[in-house]
Design an enzyme around this catalytic site. Structure first.
Site, short mmCIF file in Angstrom:
data_model
loop_
_atom_site.label_atom_id
_atom_site.label_comp_id
_atom_site.label_asym_id
_atom_site.label_seq_id
_atom_site.Cartn_x
_atom_site.Cartn_y
_atom_site.Cartn_z
N THR A 182 3.70 23.50 18.96
CA THR A 182 5.04 23.80 18.49
C THR A 182 5.18 25.28 18.12
O THR A 182 4.21 25.92 17.77
CB THR A 182 5.23 22.96 17.20
OG1 THR A 182 5.10 21.60 17.57
CG2 THR A 182 6.54 23.20 16.52
N ARG A 217 9.09 8.86 20.45
CA ARG A 217 8.31 9.37 19.30
C ARG A 217 8.93 10.69 18.81
O ARG A 217 9.17 11.61 19.58
CB ARG A 217 6.87 9.58 19.74
CG ARG A 217 5.94 10.17 18.65
CD ARG A 217 5.90 11.66 18.73
NE ARG A 217 4.86 12.24 17.87
CZ ARG A 217 4.68 13.54 17.71
NH1 ARG A 217 5.47 14.39 18.32
NH2 ARG A 217 3.74 13.99 16.93
N VAL A 218 9.23 10.75 17.52
CA VAL A 218 9.71 12.00 16.93
C VAL A 218 8.61 12.53 16.03
O VAL A 218 8.00 11.76 15.28
CB VAL A 218 11.02 11.78 16.15
CG1 VAL A 218 11.43 13.04 15.38
CG2 VAL A 218 12.14 11.36 17.09
N GLY A 219 8.35 13.82 16.09
CA GLY A 219 7.24 14.39 15.32
C GLY A 219 7.70 15.11 14.06
O GLY A 219 8.87 15.05 13.65
N ASP A 220 6.74 15.79 13.47
CA ASP A 220 6.97 16.48 12.20
C ASP A 220 8.00 17.60 12.29
O ASP A 220 8.63 17.95 11.29
CB ASP A 220 5.64 17.07 11.69
CG ASP A 220 5.05 18.08 12.67
OD1 ASP A 220 5.05 17.82 13.89
OD2 ASP A 220 4.59 19.15 12.22
N THR A 249 2.29 23.42 12.91
CA THR A 249 2.15 23.13 14.33
C THR A 249 0.91 22.26 14.49
O THR A 249 0.02 22.29 13.64
CB THR A 249 1.94 24.40 15.18
OG1 THR A 249 0.73 25.03 14.75
CG2 THR A 249 3.06 25.37 15.06
N GLY A 250 0.86 21.53 15.59
CA GLY A 250 -0.32 20.71 15.85
C GLY A 250 -0.05 19.25 15.57
O GLY A 250 1.07 18.78 15.74
N GLY A 258 1.23 16.38 14.57
CA GLY A 258 2.41 16.14 13.74
C GLY A 258 2.30 14.94 12.83
O GLY A 258 2.84 14.94 11.72
N1 ASP Z 1 3.65 19.24 15.88
C1 ASP Z 1 4.04 18.82 17.19
C2 ASP Z 1 4.34 17.36 17.18
O1 ASP Z 1 3.57 16.61 16.60
C3 ASP Z 1 3.03 19.05 18.26
C4 ASP Z 1 2.41 20.39 18.38
O2 ASP Z 1 2.60 21.29 17.57
O3 ASP Z 1 1.67 20.56 19.33
O4 ASP Z 1 5.30 16.98 17.77
#
Ligand code: ASP
Length: 316
Positions: free
Chosen positions: A177, A205-208, A228-229, A231
């Site tokens: 992200t 799916r909805v993320g953070d 980021t990462g 979520g």
């Molecule tokens: N944080 C993002 C999510 O979980 C993914 C990402 O940063 O790679 O949707």
């Protein structure tokens, strides 16, 4: 007068110059963060945001984005949006034009985007489609007797769902992200987050990135933070809000990000993957943390001709 600054996660470098240009001419943190993020979303060679983003398990690009303003803690977000290249601007429109709500998802978010006059576009580029098919590790042939109307990827996903979920390893090189945090000359703070989410995620799916407190939080009294990462861990740890609480307790930005990451890492997670955080305070201090040594973030002030990369605190 505050000294303006803008910071961003890895791969925000393409967008930060547009953001600092806004701040340089006295524009708002919200305008700056949106301007920077739109450039990132339009960067087709970035496979984690906007056009060119990697698709879900059915091969559809679904985008999440949010913006939060520090003085009011006003929040606008969209989740699972298909067919609109700049979800950050739809998130901003939710914040400004739909103040009775904070978050719209899927079809409703797309309806709202249309009402606002945003233009539809095809987001799945050839390159992203190739990466998707490659990740499935199989060809695109339909499999007999596995459901009328479903895409080949969908049928395949159902057959291999758990194996697929375990193959969510990111590409080599900076991924994830994009976060942009801006502080303007009037002292306002804004945090913007945009993503195509975890590649090959379950549809819907909805993320953070779309959730206040998880991937994005901004409180002018203490600071703004973004993740980021992985979520789901940012959600379970309420990552961004946790960082802001730690800033409020007196920690510095990098230290607060690192403490949050350590807490998130202590939770059991069979899909454990990298999680990173960034923070910016109302007096212009900034920092970040990451699990991978050598990770960086980008920053610019009006004096910078181009973004400068700074190290994130490594969390062992
Ligand atoms: N944080 C993002 C999510 O979980 C993914 C990402 O940063 O790679 O949707």
């Amino acid at each position: 007068m505050t000294d303006p600054v803008i910071i961003g996660s890895e791969r925000s470098e393409v967008g930060l110059p547009s953001g600092i240009a806004v701040l340089r001419r006295g524009g708002s943190a919200l305008d700056a963060a949106e301007a920077a993020m739109r450039v990132c979303e339009d960067n087709e060679s970035d496979h984690y945001v906007g056009t060119g983003g990697l698709p879900n398990a059915r091969g559809e690009v679904e985008l999440d984005a949010s913006v939060m303003v520090g003085s009011t803690r006003a929040f606008g977000a969209v989740g699972g949006v298909k067919g609109f290249p700049n979800p950050i601007s739809i998130a901003r429109a939710v914040l400004e034009r739909l103040p009775q709500h904070c978050l719209l998802v899927g079809e409703g978010a797309e309806l709202f985007a249309e009402e606002c006059g945003f233009t539809r576009a095809v987001l799945l580029t050839e390159e992203a489609r190739r990466l998707y098919l490659e990740a499935l590790g199989q060809d695109d042939e339909p499999v007999e007797g596995e459901g009328e109307g479903a895409t080949a990827g969908d049928r395949r996903y159902r057959r291999t769902a758990s194996a697929l979920m375990r193959r969510l390893a990111p590409h080599a090189g900076p991924w994830g992200t994009i976060n942009v945090l801006a502080l303007d000359a009037a002292g306002e703070l804004c945090v913007a987050v945009s993503t195509s989410g975890y590649p090959w995620k379950y549809p819907g799916r909805v993320g953070d990135s779309a959730l206040p407190g998880s991937g994005n939080y901004c409180d002018l009294r203490h600071g703004g933070a973004a993740c980021t990462g992985r979520g789901e861990m940012a959600m379970r740890a309420c990552g961004a809000r946790r960082v802001v609480d730690l800033l409020a307790s007196g920690m510095g930005p990098a230290e607060a990000c690192a403490a949050m990451l350590r807490d998130a890492r202590s939770l059991p997670d069979p899909f454990a993957a990298e999680l990173r955080a960034l923070a910016l305070t109302p007096d212009g201090r900034h920092g970040g943390a990451a699990g991978t040594p050598g990770s960086v973030y980008a920053f610019m002030t009006p004096d910078h001709a181009e973004p400068e990369l700074l190290p994130r605190e490594p969390v062992a």
